[in-house]
Design a protein around this motif. Structure first.
Motif, PDB file in Angstrom:
ATOM      1  N   LEU A   1      36.527  33.433  38.528  1.00 26.37           N
ATOM      2  CA  LEU A   1      36.032  34.595  39.364  1.00 26.37           C
ATOM      3  C   LEU A   1      37.258  35.609  39.385  1.00 26.37           C
ATOM      4  CD1 LEU A   1      36.116  32.521  43.478  1.00 26.37           C
ATOM      5  CD2 LEU A   1      34.184  33.676  41.260  1.00 26.37           C
ATOM      6  N   VAL A   2      37.205  36.207  38.303  1.00 23.23           N
ATOM      7  CA  VAL A   2      38.041  36.987  37.167  1.00 23.23           C
ATOM      8  C   VAL A   2      36.870  38.024  36.997  1.00 23.23           C
ATOM      9  CG1 VAL A   2      39.606  37.687  35.657  1.00 23.23           C
ATOM     10  CG2 VAL A   2      39.319  35.465  36.194  1.00 23.23           C
ATOM     11  N   ALA A   3      37.494  39.753  37.664  1.00 28.74           N
ATOM     12  CA  ALA A   3      37.217  41.015  37.711  1.00 28.74           C
ATOM     13  C   ALA A   3      37.620  41.688  36.319  1.00 28.74           C
ATOM     14  CB  ALA A   3      36.845  41.875  39.252  1.00 28.74           C
ATOM     15  N   THR A   4      37.358  41.616  35.182  1.00 25.03           N
ATOM     16  CA  THR A   4      37.877  41.951  34.591  1.00 25.03           C
ATOM     17  C   THR A   4      37.039  44.240  34.162  1.00 25.03           C
ATOM     18  OG1 THR A   4      37.261  40.390  32.870  1.00 25.03           O
ATOM     19  CG2 THR A   4      37.427  41.965  31.496  1.00 25.03           C
ATOM     20  N   PHE A   5      38.611  44.544  33.173  1.00 26.79           N
ATOM     21  CA  PHE A   5      38.145  45.507  33.501  1.00 26.79           C
ATOM     22  C   PHE A   5      38.019  46.691  32.715  1.00 26.79           C
ATOM     23  CE2 PHE A   5      41.688  45.359  37.305  1.00 26.79           C
ATOM     24  CZ  PHE A   5      40.943  44.789  38.037  1.00 26.79           C
ATOM     25  N   GLU A   6      37.476  47.291  32.147  1.00 27.00           N
ATOM     26  CA  GLU A   6      37.230  48.334  31.157  1.00 27.00           C
ATOM     27  C   GLU A   6      38.097  48.870  30.469  1.00 27.00           C
ATOM     28  OE1 GLU A   6      33.446  50.818  30.327  1.00 27.00           O
ATOM     29  OE2 GLU A   6      34.751  52.012  31.065  1.00 27.00           O
ATOM     30  N   LYS A   7      39.402  49.389  31.527  1.00 21.03           N
ATOM     31  CA  LYS A   7      40.750  49.359  31.277  1.00 21.03           C
ATOM     32  C   LYS A   7      41.847  48.588  31.644  1.00 21.03           C
ATOM     33  CE  LYS A   7      41.042  53.995  33.986  1.00 21.03           C
ATOM     34  NZ  LYS A   7      41.571  55.217  34.172  1.00 21.03           N
ATOM     35  N   THR A   8      42.993  49.263  31.408  1.00 19.67           N
ATOM     36  CA  THR A   8      44.230  48.896  31.563  1.00 19.67           C
ATOM     37  C   THR A   8      44.790  50.178  33.078  1.00 19.67           C
ATOM     38  OG1 THR A   8      44.890  47.438  29.532  1.00 19.67           O
ATOM     39  CG2 THR A   8      46.650  47.819  31.045  1.00 19.67           C
ATOM     40  N   TYR A   9      44.654  49.277  34.242  1.00 22.53           N
ATOM     41  CA  TYR A   9      45.933  50.034  35.049  1.00 22.53           C
ATOM     42  C   TYR A   9      47.329  49.752  35.085  1.00 22.53           C
ATOM     43  CZ  TYR A   9      40.249  51.247  36.329  1.00 22.53           C
ATOM     44  OH  TYR A   9      39.466  51.698  35.682  1.00 22.53           O
ATOM     45  N   LYS A  10      47.827  50.406  35.388  1.00 17.58           N
ATOM     46  CA  LYS A  10      49.625  50.160  35.715  1.00 17.58           C
ATOM     47  C   LYS A  10      49.812  50.551  37.138  1.00 17.58           C
ATOM     48  CE  LYS A  10      51.042  51.242  31.070  1.00 17.58           C
ATOM     49  NZ  LYS A  10      52.157  52.663  29.841  1.00 17.58           N
ATOM     50  N   PHE A  11      50.368  49.233  38.124  1.00 19.04           N
ATOM     51  CA  PHE A  11      50.552  49.884  39.270  1.00 19.04           C
ATOM     52  C   PHE A  11      51.855  48.202  38.915  1.00 19.04           C
ATOM     53  CE2 PHE A  11      49.765  48.033  44.168  1.00 19.04           C
ATOM     54  CZ  PHE A  11      50.071  50.062  44.388  1.00 19.04           C
ATOM     55  N   GLU A  12      52.819  49.609  39.785  1.00 20.10           N
ATOM     56  CA  GLU A  12      53.819  49.035  40.245  1.00 20.10           C
ATOM     57  C   GLU A  12      54.765  47.963  39.416  1.00 20.10           C
ATOM     58  OE1 GLU A  12      53.237  46.728  44.387  1.00 20.10           O
ATOM     59  OE2 GLU A  12      52.813  48.959  45.627  1.00 20.10           O
ATOM     60  N   GLY A  13      54.727  48.682  38.638  1.00 14.20           N
ATOM     61  CA  GLY A  13      55.454  47.772  37.134  1.00 14.20           C
ATOM     62  C   GLY A  13      54.830  47.189  36.204  1.00 14.20           C
TER      63      GLY A  13
ATOM     64  N   MET B   1      40.733  42.926  48.504  1.00 15.99           N
ATOM     65  CA  MET B   1      42.580  42.722  48.976  1.00 15.99           C
ATOM     66  C   MET B   1      43.033  41.879  49.378  1.00 15.99           C
ATOM     67  SD  MET B   1      42.075  47.020  49.946  1.00 15.99           S
ATOM     68  CE  MET B   1      43.481  46.421  51.708  1.00 15.99           C
ATOM     69  N   ARG B   2      42.176  41.247  50.305  1.00  9.77           N
ATOM     70  CA  ARG B   2      42.906  40.082  51.070  1.00  9.77           C
ATOM     71  C   ARG B   2      42.607  38.763  50.579  1.00  9.77           C
ATOM     72  NH1 ARG B   2      41.972  38.712  57.052  1.00  9.77           N
ATOM     73  NH2 ARG B   2      41.864  40.138  57.169  1.00  9.77           N
ATOM     74  N   ALA B   3      41.987  38.665  48.822  1.00 10.55           N
ATOM     75  CA  ALA B   3      41.997  37.966  47.991  1.00 10.55           C
ATOM     76  C   ALA B   3      42.898  37.560  47.156  1.00 10.55           C
ATOM     77  CB  ALA B   3      40.897  37.643  47.546  1.00 10.55           C
ATOM     78  N   THR B   4      43.981  39.080  46.577  1.00 12.08           N
ATOM     79  CA  THR B   4      44.426  39.205  45.611  1.00 12.08           C
ATOM     80  C   THR B   4      46.071  39.033  46.241  1.00 12.08           C
ATOM     81  OG1 THR B   4      43.888  41.410  45.379  1.00 12.08           O
ATOM     82  CG2 THR B   4      42.941  40.020  43.715  1.00 12.08           C
ATOM     83  N   SER B   5      45.835  39.874  47.435  1.00 14.70           N
ATOM     84  CA  SER B   5      47.428  40.854  48.008  1.00 14.70           C
ATOM     85  C   SER B   5      47.815  41.750  47.495  1.00 14.70           C
ATOM     86  CB  SER B   5      48.461  39.153  48.049  1.00 14.70           C
ATOM     87  OG  SER B   5      48.189  38.210  48.877  1.00 14.70           O
ATOM     88  N   LEU B   6      46.774  42.196  47.120  1.00 14.20           N
ATOM     89  CA  LEU B   6      46.814  43.517  47.012  1.00 14.20           C
ATOM     90  C   LEU B   6      46.542  44.522  47.265  1.00 14.20           C
ATOM     91  CD1 LEU B   6      45.247  42.873  43.317  1.00 14.20           C
ATOM     92  CD2 LEU B   6      47.714  44.067  43.241  1.00 14.20           C
ATOM     93  N   PRO B   7      47.391  45.687  47.641  1.00  8.72           N
ATOM     94  CA  PRO B   7      46.886  46.828  48.767  1.00  8.72           C
ATOM     95  C   PRO B   7      46.048  47.913  47.954  1.00  8.72           C
ATOM     96  CG  PRO B   7      48.669  47.675  47.164  1.00  8.72           C
ATOM     97  CD  PRO B   7      48.533  46.408  46.992  1.00  8.72           C
TER      98      PRO B   7
ATOM     99  N   LEU C   1      39.996  37.083  41.129  1.00 13.46           N
ATOM    100  CA  LEU C   1      39.943  36.782  42.907  1.00 13.46           C
ATOM    101  C   LEU C   1      39.513  35.521  43.582  1.00 13.46           C
ATOM    102  CD1 LEU C   1      37.407  39.598  42.271  1.00 13.46           C
ATOM    103  CD2 LEU C   1      39.716  40.092  43.967  1.00 13.46           C
ATOM    104  N   SER C   2      40.393  34.264  42.501  1.00 16.07           N
ATOM    105  CA  SER C   2      39.913  33.139  42.828  1.00 16.07           C
ATOM    106  C   SER C   2      40.727  32.425  45.316  1.00 16.07           C
ATOM    107  CB  SER C   2      40.546  31.830  42.479  1.00 16.07           C
ATOM    108  OG  SER C   2      41.695  32.223  42.255  1.00 16.07           O
ATOM    109  N   GLY C   3      41.296  33.700  45.571  1.00 20.39           N
ATOM    110  CA  GLY C   3      41.617  33.178  46.335  1.00 20.39           C
ATOM    111  C   GLY C   3      40.230  33.525  47.306  1.00 20.39           C
ATOM    112  N   MET C   4      39.579  33.832  47.356  1.00 21.41           N
ATOM    113  CA  MET C   4      38.657  33.796  48.278  1.00 21.41           C
ATOM    114  C   MET C   4      37.730  32.793  48.756  1.00 21.41           C
ATOM    115  SD  MET C   4      35.545  36.583  46.659  1.00 21.41           S
ATOM    116  CE  MET C   4      35.797  36.086  44.867  1.00 21.41           C
ATOM    117  N   ARG C   5      38.061  31.316  47.542  1.00 19.22           N
ATOM    118  CA  ARG C   5      37.719  30.425  47.957  1.00 19.22           C
ATOM    119  C   ARG C   5      38.831  29.340  49.185  1.00 19.22           C
ATOM    120  NH1 ARG C   5      37.218  30.245  42.239  1.00 19.22           N
ATOM    121  NH2 ARG C   5      35.362  29.353  41.509  1.00 19.22           N
ATOM    122  N   LYS C   6      39.870  30.627  49.439  1.00 20.26           N
ATOM    123  CA  LYS C   6      40.410  29.618  50.571  1.00 20.26           C
ATOM    124  C   LYS C   6      40.659  30.918  51.721  1.00 20.26           C
ATOM    125  CE  LYS C   6      44.571  28.831  47.411  1.00 20.26           C
ATOM    126  NZ  LYS C   6      45.604  28.999  46.471  1.00 20.26           N
TER     127      LYS C   6
END
Length: 118
Positions: A26-38, A86-92, A46-51
């Motif tokens: 369950l992976v979302a692959t992006f068209e570009k690379t994002y820099k976030f918090e280093g 957000m809940r599945a990945t713990s990203l804000p 997104l496999s956290g959805m399974r939990k």
């Protein structure tokens, strides 16, 4: 061995194979690379959805209602899918808000695939 016993044994084997079935990523692959918090992100897992469980679903519904959103089909709603991610990945929320429309659409597609297809 009579035929019914052979048939039952074959069915047991089939059931065992089904139980060991490998779950798709369950992976979302992006068209570009994002820099976030280093860190750099060109995809998110997104496999956290399974939990996630019933209380997660209720919490997400409560958040949508508190935001004044009336959802006809929550799994087709960008904001709902964003909050699931957000809940599945713990990203804000800031991480997801910086994604391009194409990339948040990819996140939505993975969320929809998990809940509506698998």
């Amino acid at each position: 061995m009579d035929e019914s016993v052979k048939l039952e044994a074959k069915m047991d084997t089939t059931n065992e194979q089904t139980k060991k079935k490998e779950l798709p990523p369950l992976v979302a692959t992006f068209e570009k690379t994002y820099k976030f918090e280093g860190k750099e992100y060109d995809k998110i897992d997104l496999s956290g959805m399974r939990k996630m469980g019933t209380t997660d679903s209720q919490d997400l519904d409560d958040v949508m209602r508190a935001m004044g959103r009336v959802l006809v089909n929550k799994f087709r709603d960008t904001m709902y899918c964003k909050h699931v991610a957000m809940r599945a990945t713990s990203l804000p929320v800031e991480f997801f808000n910086m994604l391009s429309m194409k990339d948040i659409n990819e996140v939505e597609n993975v969320v929809q695939y998990y809940f509506l297809v698998l």
